[in-house]
Write a protein that holds these residues in place. Structure first.
Motif, short mmCIF file in Angstrom:
data_model
loop_
_atom_site.label_atom_id
_atom_site.label_comp_id
_atom_site.label_asym_id
_atom_site.label_seq_id
_atom_site.Cartn_x
_atom_site.Cartn_y
_atom_site.Cartn_z
N ALA A 159 0.83 -1.20 0.00
CA ALA A 159 0.00 0.00 0.00
C ALA A 159 0.87 1.26 0.00
N PHE A 160 1.96 1.22 0.75
CA PHE A 160 2.88 2.37 0.78
C PHE A 160 3.49 2.60 -0.60
N MET A 161 3.94 1.54 -1.24
CA MET A 161 4.59 1.66 -2.54
C MET A 161 3.60 2.03 -3.64
N ALA A 162 2.31 1.82 -3.42
CA ALA A 162 1.31 2.10 -4.44
C ALA A 162 0.74 3.52 -4.34
N GLN A 163 0.99 4.21 -3.23
CA GLN A 163 0.43 5.55 -3.09
C GLN A 163 1.12 6.52 -4.03
N PRO A 164 0.46 7.60 -4.44
CA PRO A 164 1.04 8.53 -5.40
C PRO A 164 2.16 9.36 -4.77
N LEU A 165 3.06 9.84 -5.61
CA LEU A 165 4.18 10.65 -5.14
C LEU A 165 3.72 11.94 -4.49
N ALA A 166 2.50 12.38 -4.80
CA ALA A 166 1.97 13.60 -4.20
C ALA A 166 1.93 13.49 -2.68
N THR A 167 1.88 12.27 -2.15
CA THR A 167 1.80 12.08 -0.70
C THR A 167 3.16 12.09 -0.02
#
Length: 230
Positions: A159-167
């Motif tokens: 889930a961490f690796m899938a979140q967008p770079l905006a976060t």
């Protein structure tokens, strides 16, 4: 000239000397000090290749007699004249023009892979319109406060690796113009703790990137670095 960009676009444009006063009021999320992972200079440069000196004053077997060597050197200088030397004073003299960028919607895994494959410590983040909105840094990706705990399940890590770079990007992010004096660039890097800054033109279009390693290379290479330009 200094510009600061965030997710809403241009947030400030003005003198670099106002950075300390302006930046705290523009911080998004939590203020944080970045632990910078500086890019290594390219020590493979020819400036660091030192030939071994012959022992006891003996001339190497492949060396030409002095008159012939002088003639060969003179011929080479005519065929390949040395570039004109001038002091390095401004960002345009040291910046990298072929800049690698990422997008705010790109997954963290892809952003991390981009930095790793290119050997970079940071990359400007652009939105869907190609506008600068942040900076992705290796230091921020490795922040203990952001990473899941070692004992967390694989689902949490995915889930961490899938979140967008905006976060995970740094925003707002300062940017400088190509005509910015190098000593003023150094001031911004010291004040923000960032490993480098995007370089934009007067219209805000991204035109390059300047990092601490670019400054280090300017220190050790010819022509000399001029940090006292007026």
């Amino acid at each position: 000239m200094l510009a600061i960009y965030g997710t809403s676009g241009l947030m400030y444009r003005g003198p670099i000397e106002d950075l300390r006063r302006v930046l705290p009021s523009l911080r998004a999320g939590r203020p944080r000090a970045l632990h910078v992972d500086i890019d290594r200079p390219d020590f493979a440069d020819s400036a660091f290749r030192v030939a071994a000196a012959p022992e006891h004053g003996e001339r190497p077997a492949h060396a030409l007699p002095r008159p012939a060597a002088v003639a060969v050197q003179a011929y080479g200088e005519v065929q390949h004249p040395a570039p004109q030397r001038h002091p390095l004073e401004r960002v345009r003299d040291v910046m990298t023009r072929a800049v690698v960028t990422v997008t705010d919607t790109m997954p963290v895994a892809e952003g991390w892979r981009t930095l790793a494959e290119r050997g970079l410590g940071q990359a400007p983040v652009l939105d869907a319109a190609g506008q600068l909105i942040g900076l992705l840094t290796r230091a921020e990706l490795l922040s203990v406060e952001r990473l899941p705990r070692p004992q967390d399940s694989a689902l949490v890590w995915r889930a961490f690796m899938a979140q967008p770079l905006a976060t995970v990007m740094v925003t707002p992010v300062p940017a400088v113009t190509p005509d910015t004096l190098l000593r003023r660039l150094a001031l911004v890097l010291l004040e923000t703790g960032l490993p480098g800054l995007p370089v934009v033109d007067e219209a805000g279009a991204l035109g390059g990137f300047v990092s601490r390693s670019d400054l280090l290379k300017a220190v050790v290479h010819d022509p000399p670095l001029d940090l006292w330009a007026g």
